[in-house]
Design an enzyme around this catalytic site. Structure first.
Site, PDB file in Angstrom:
ATOM      1  N   ASN A 155       0.810  -1.235   0.000  1.00 38.76           N
ATOM      2  CA  ASN A 155       0.000   0.000   0.000  1.00 38.76           C
ATOM      3  C   ASN A 155       0.838   1.277   0.000  1.00 38.76           C
ATOM      4  O   ASN A 155       0.467   2.267  -0.619  1.00 38.76           O
ATOM      5  CB  ASN A 155      -1.011  -0.006   1.149  1.00 38.76           C
ATOM      6  N   GLU A 253       4.169  -4.861  12.331  1.00 41.95           N
ATOM      7  CA  GLU A 253       3.202  -3.770  12.124  1.00 41.95           C
ATOM      8  C   GLU A 253       2.071  -4.377  11.303  1.00 41.95           C
ATOM      9  O   GLU A 253       2.235  -4.632  10.108  1.00 41.95           O
ATOM     10  CB  GLU A 253       3.852  -2.601  11.350  1.00 41.95           C
ATOM     11  N   CYS A 287      -3.272   1.405   6.506  1.00 41.57           N
ATOM     12  CA  CYS A 287      -3.500   0.640   7.737  1.00 41.57           C
ATOM     13  C   CYS A 287      -4.133   1.517   8.815  1.00 41.57           C
ATOM     14  O   CYS A 287      -4.833   1.027   9.692  1.00 41.57           O
ATOM     15  CB  CYS A 287      -2.192   0.061   8.234  1.00 41.57           C
ATOM     16  N   GLU A 466       8.060   1.563  16.248  1.00 44.38           N
ATOM     17  CA  GLU A 466       9.075   2.098  15.347  1.00 44.38           C
ATOM     18  C   GLU A 466       8.970   3.614  15.373  1.00 44.38           C
ATOM     19  O   GLU A 466       7.930   4.172  15.695  1.00 44.38           O
ATOM     20  CB  GLU A 466       8.852   1.565  13.927  1.00 44.38           C
TER      21      GLU A 466
END
Ligand code: NAD
Length: 485
Positions: A155, A253, A287, A466
């Site tokens: 994405n 993630e 996301c 992160e």
């Protein structure tokens, strides 16, 4: 047909197994390139190159020299900005206007931000008493973790890959990257930039191919020291099992089903603008996007009508057209999945406020994977389209009556990646934000990021954080040295 190459030990190569993977422009459905899938042999060559590079000049390089190379990589991306822009939009179908402002600048910035972060990391010392009175000195030293496997989704291909490669290299690791088989174009370009920036051979390697073949060979390779993965929760769970063999560190993630909460005291203009972006940006393939929206009852009807007007004003079209603000979905397979959710919403009795199908497109775009931006109301919280991540341009809006109720409904999800709260009441904003179970909670905004802050998900949205020094913790091994004085 353009043949994409793996980048192994500083050399481009087309070696692979017999599987030829077409790379498709999702806006038209036309093939633009092909990949010879990297098999176990190519993955082994890449991991071996990465392992050897740790022992070479890279392993003993001064931090400032690494920092200089990271800056040259960022400058190299910016110098070829238009090449990266064209490649990213061809691969994903996303509008040029979006990638020009987000994907490519962030792809370059990810190297500079971590170069700056690594320069400012302090090591710790602890003095301790000893029974004989001489004392002892403890100090921590850092060292790279080793060979890092980097696996990314389709994405935001360049942005999310460099978000991992930047800090991994800043900490002195070497990497083997497997980008998504749907979007390999910018990964290939990055290899060229690495060579031009003077990165020693073997420090950055790429292997192109599918998850079950190339990805699987990478995560199960015994010389990979840690794995960093961005993608769906089921794949993350699978990769976590591979990481368990050899007890390797892992950063995940993963997916989300993010709530947006709109209180009656919000600034309606801002809430509509932000919620429209959070539901439809990148054709809903973000996301952090908002697929569940809860609106306080007194403003529910007005909010829904204004969301409808906003969704219907979106322009689907050629990615190069500056008026386009909604691209296609990534692939035919993904469109089938999104359309199946559209069908399930209809079957469950949703009120389809707008959209719900496949739009009529001009002839040149008819082979692309377009879907209509879609809004539903009227479904219970346990309806499939309200509980499952769809990853398309759609959202369900439902009314709520009080604060405790909406917090409980927002938290009633296995995911915990992101959330957004819209209110002009500052006390309520802090109170609600603190109670939402998500790695980030935006108040009166969406997708606003300071790259030094921790980023990651709670619950099934991931493990680890992160960003800034939080990334450095994952990519660094800490050792304590205790010296008796
Ligand atoms: P995916 O899980 O299908 O694939 C991600 C990557 O994993 C791809 O490169 C794929 O080839 C690889 N892969 C698949 N099977 C593998 C295996 N067995 N071994 C090793 N690698 C394997 O995800 P996707 O469809 O590419 O991306 C969409 C998903 O990513 C959504 O769920 C979205 O929420 C999530 N995502 C999360 C974040 C975040 O920061 N939390 C960011 C972007 C996307």
């Amino acid at each position: 047909m353009k043949q994409l190459k793996h980048y192994i030990n500083g050399e481009f190569s087309i070696a692979g197994n017999d599987n030829i993977i077409p790379v498709i422009n999702p806006a038209t459905g036309e093939q633009v390139a092909q990949i010879n899938e990297a098999g176990a042999a190519e993955v082994d060559a890449a991991v071996t190159a990465a392992k050897n590079a740790l022992k070479g000049e890279w392993g003993s390089m001064a931090v400032q020299d690494r920092v200089d190379i990271l800056y040259r990589i960022a400058d190299g991306i910016n110098a070829r900005f238009d090449d990266f822009l064209e490649a990213e939009c061809l691969d994903t179908g996303k509008p040029y206007s979006l990638a020009r402002h987000i994907d490519i600048p962030r792809g370059a910035a990810n190297f500079k931000i971590f170069a700056d972060t690594i320069k400012n990391i302090n090591e710790e010392t602890f003095h301790m008493p000893t029974p004989d009175g001489t004392g002892a000195l403890n100090y921590t030293v850092t060292r790279p973790k080793g060979v890092i496997a980097v696996i990314g989704p389709w994405n935001l291909p360049l942005l999310l890959m460099t978000w991992k490669v930047g800090p991994a290299l800043a900490c002195g690791n070497t990497v083997v990257v497997k980008s998504s088989e749907e979007t390999p174009l910018t990964t290939t370009l990055l290899g060229e930039v690495m060579t031009a920036a003077g990165l020693p051979a073997g420090v950055f390697n790429t292997v192109l191919g599918t998850g079950p073949v190339t990805g699987e060979a990478l995560v199960s390779h015994p010389d990979v020291d840690a794995i960093t993965f961005t993608g769906s929760t089921p794949t993350g769970q699978h990769i976590m099992q591979a990481a368990a063999i050899g007890v390797r560190d892992i950063s995940l993630e993963l997916g989300g089903k993010n709530p947006g909460i709109v209180f009656a005291d919000c600034d309606m203009e801002k809430a509509i603008e932000g919620t429209l972006r959070s539901a439809f940006a990148n054709c809903g393939q973000v996301c952090l996007g908002t697929e569940r929206i809860y609106v306080e009852r007194p403003i529910f009807d007005e909010f829904v009508q204004r969301m409808k007007a906003g969704a219907e004003a979106l322009t689907l079209g050629e990615p190069t057209d500056e008026c386009t603000n909604l691209g296609p979905l990534i692939s035919e397979q993904h469109r089938n999945k999104v359309i199946s959710f559209y069908a399930q919403a209809a079957e469950a009795g949703a009120n389809i406020v707008t959209g719900g199908g496949i739009p009529e497109m001009p002839e040149a775009l008819q082979g692309g994977y377009w879907v209509e931006p879609t809004i539903w109301t009227g479904l219970p919280d346990d309806a499939v389209v309200v509980t499952d991540e769809i990853f398309g341009p759609c959202c369900h809006i439902s009314p709520f009556d009080d604060e405790d109720e909406v917090i409980a409904r927002a938290n009633n999800s296995p995911y915990g990646l992101a959330s957004a709260v819209w209110t002009e009441n500052v006390t309520r904003a802090h109170r609600v934000a603190a109670q939402i179970e998500s790695g980030i909670c935006w108040v009166n905004s969406w997708f606003l990021r300071d790259l030094r802050t921790p980023f990651g998900g709670m619950k099934q949205s991931g493990i680890g954080r992160e960003g800034g020094h939080y990334s450095l913790e994952f990519y660094t091994e800490l050792k304590n040295i205790c010296v008796k004085l």
